[in-house]
Design an enzyme around this catalytic site. Structure first.
Site, short mmCIF file in Angstrom:
data_model
loop_
_atom_site.label_atom_id
_atom_site.label_comp_id
_atom_site.label_asym_id
_atom_site.label_seq_id
_atom_site.Cartn_x
_atom_site.Cartn_y
_atom_site.Cartn_z
N MET B 49 0.84 -1.21 0.00
CA MET B 49 0.00 0.00 0.00
C MET B 49 0.87 1.25 0.00
O MET B 49 1.03 1.92 1.02
CB MET B 49 -0.91 -0.02 1.24
CG MET B 49 -1.75 -1.29 1.32
SD MET B 49 -2.99 -1.24 2.61
CE MET B 49 -1.97 -1.28 4.07
N ASP B 50 1.41 1.56 -1.16
CA ASP B 50 2.38 2.65 -1.26
C ASP B 50 1.72 3.92 -1.80
O ASP B 50 0.90 3.85 -2.71
CB ASP B 50 3.50 2.21 -2.23
CG ASP B 50 4.71 3.10 -2.16
OD1 ASP B 50 5.57 3.00 -3.05
OD2 ASP B 50 4.80 3.91 -1.22
N GLY B 51 2.09 5.07 -1.22
CA GLY B 51 1.63 6.33 -1.80
C GLY B 51 0.73 7.15 -0.91
O GLY B 51 0.21 8.19 -1.34
#
Lengths: 283, 294
Positions: B49-51
């Site tokens: 879950m990047d960003g």
């Protein structure tokens, strides 16, 4: 009709690039604007964008494939000067994962190695799941370098069992047996070391070694090696196919397509994109 | 202004969908998933879950808001995955490397995690609705005590659920997981091997190669009772795995869509499934070959 329009627009993009390339444009946005200009003049693309919504998946998917194709032709014609001066200071080692079926094509593998050497890569790790490269390329590299193990300044030769030299490049060849099996060997090594050193063995529930102990055990059993900064995957899908887990922590993984359709320009573009990357390492 | 809008978005994500529109949307979704299910469906999807921070920065709001919206995205994605028939969902929530961040940021993330874990166990939450089982993988002893206790409570509370499985990786890195698996394997080997050790300190491991096997390690990984992921999706377009499930993803399709995690929506998920279905024959052939060789 659409293809003709696309071809016409592609030609105009190439001509524009030829005109502007003597000037060193640093802004990547300009490249994109040129390509978008070619899309915008193609009526069918506009129709698709309107019908499916701007930024639609279909439009973007098709657009990105055409984009990559155009870029690779432009780069291969040497028109984008910034792609010719690659900054590879951050790239200490490069890994190449090849599907075992495709790895049987030794001509392509050798061509790839020549290209990587010409770009200036110092250390390459070749990997395929079933060890096809160990059987095919290894023999050729041994005869080429007249030695099966040559000490290398980049990597400690004791760590690596299959290290060869090709021009100014060191090449390591590994397979699945060096991945999970390598960790199991290191675990067995730690097990025997722990048993040897621990006099309170009957009373302690779990040994207390750390990740660095595991890393040292991997070195001691010959399963360690450099952690590649960039990994190129040649095959139908973007999978690392069992590349040693301990060496894959922060590696950028890029899918290059099938080996039979590999292009030098795509490799150059990938290197260029890699040089622009920035990692936080969790921070 | 934007902060208020985002807070409203967060709250809105928790409200149940309004009547007719919600029913129509659910019906359309079901039809879409039925069509999708004509092709091979993944059994296990993992998400990095990047960003979240970039999302907050782009909208000029606090970082915490980005993480909050990210949690809403997580609940939506889990719901869609379950409706599609995906049995296992794994998410990379917090890495051991993330402890290097500023202490106040780490503390706010810990507080958010505890709050969300408690919310998940509430009556009307998605866990209760769909009968999810929750796992927390990682070195939980590195977490602050309130978070660790909340995680253990959530695992105990949902242990008997027979529905889909949501595995949350906190204080996790793959190398740390492998190291813990080695420790457990060694401890078990020691207890299980006859004539192996005596209390005078004499110990023998005659055949080093036969001591710890790949199967021993796989039994002691956090993921032992879970199949390997079919797809690993890292949002925000980044191409690395950042020490996530490196052992388990040998034959997983790695995808890196451009949207940031809070922007990840149903259409991105559907596209990911379609991409997987395209290369499924190749992956399946490789899996069969790998099984045959083992």
């Amino acid at each position: 009709d659409d293809l003709q329009t696309l071809f016409r627009n592609s030609s105009s993009v190439i001509i524009y690039s030829a005109i502007i390339s003597p000037v060193r444009w640093e802004r990547r946005e300009l490249d994109l604007i040129l390509l978008l200009a070619s899309y915008a003049s193609c009526c069918r693309w506009i129709w698709l964008a309107r019908t499916l919504g701007s930024g639609s998946l279909f439009h973007r998917h098709m657009g990105s494939s055409v984009n990559d194709l155009l870029f690779s032709y432009i780069i291969s014609m040497g028109l984008l000067l910034k792609h010719q001066n690659l900054q590879l200071d951050e790239l200490n080692s490069l890994a190449v994962v090849v599907d075992s079926e495709e790895a049987k094509n030794t001509t392509k593998i050798k061509q790839l190695l020549c290209w990587l050497s010409s770009i200036g890569i110092k250390y390459v790790i070749l990997y395929d799941m079933q060890g096809v490269l160990k059987q095919t390329i290894r023999t050729d590299l041994e005869s080429l370098t007249n030695t099966s193990m040559t000490p290398c300044s980049v990597v400690d030769a004791k760590m690596v069992t299959s290290l060869f030299h090709f021009e100014k490049m060191a090449i390591e060849i590994i397979s699945l047996a060096d991945g999970k099996e390598g960790v199991a060997k290191a675990a067995s090594f730690l097990y025997s070391e722990h048993m040897k050193d621990d006099s309170e063995i009957c009373y302690r529930s779990e040994p207390d070694f750390t990740e660095s102990d595991v890393a040292n055990a991997l070195k001691a059993t010959g399963s360690a090696g450099a952690e590649p900064d960039l990994l190129l995957v040649y095959g139908p899908a973007r999978c690392h196919l069992g590349f040693p887990a301990w060496r894959l922590r922060y590696t950028e993984i890029v899918h290059m397509g099938r080996l039979r359709s590999m292009k030098f320009a795509v490799i150059v573009k990938t290197m260029h994109d890699f040089s622009k990357k920035h990692q936080n390492y969790g921070k | 202004m934007l902060a208020l809008i985002d807070l409203e978005m967060e709250k809105h994500g928790r409200k149940p969908e309004p009547n007719i529109f919600g029913s129509v949307w659910r019906f359309l979704r079901r039809c879409l998933f039925l069509v999708l299910a004509l092709g091979p469906m993944p059994n296990h999807i993992a998400f990095i879950m990047d960003g979240n921070r970039r999302y907050a920065k782009r909208r000029n709001v606090k970082e915490g808001t980005g993480h909050g919206v990210g949690f809403t995205t997580l609940t939506s994605v889990c719901q869609y995955c379950f409706e599609m028939g995906v049995k296992y969902v794994t998410v990379y929530a917090f890495s051991i490397d993330n402890f290097k961040r500023k202490p106040e940021e780490v503390q706010s993330l810990m507080d958010l995690m505890k709050e969300k874990i408690d919310e998940l166990l509430e009556e009307e939450s998605i866990v209760q609705k769909y009968g999810f089982r929750i796992n927390f993988w990682g070195s939980l002893d590195l977490l602050s005590e309130p978070v660790r206790l909340a995680a253990e409570k959530a695992m105990a509370h949902t242990a008997s659920n027979t529905g889909p499985v949501l595995s949350v990786c906190v204080a996790y890195t793959s190398t740390n997981e492998i190291m813990r698996a080695i420790k457990k394997s060694c401890a078990r080997k020691r207890l299980g091997t006859r004539g192996y050790a005596n209390c005078d300190g004499e110990s023998v491991c005659e055949d080093i190669d036969g001591c710890v096997t790949v199967a021993d390690l796989e039994e002691n990984l956090d993921t032992a009772d879970c199949p390997d992921p079919d797809i690993v999706i890292r949002t925000s377009g980044e191409t690395r795995l950042s020490n996530f499930l490196l052992w388990q993803t040998s034959l997983s399709h790695l995808q890196n869509p451009n949207p940031l995690w809070p922007e990840f929506s149903l259409r991105n998920l559907i596209w990911a499934i379609l991409e997987y279905q395209k290369i499924y024959p190749y992956l399946e052939a490789r899996r069969r070959l790998a099984k045959k060789e083992n």
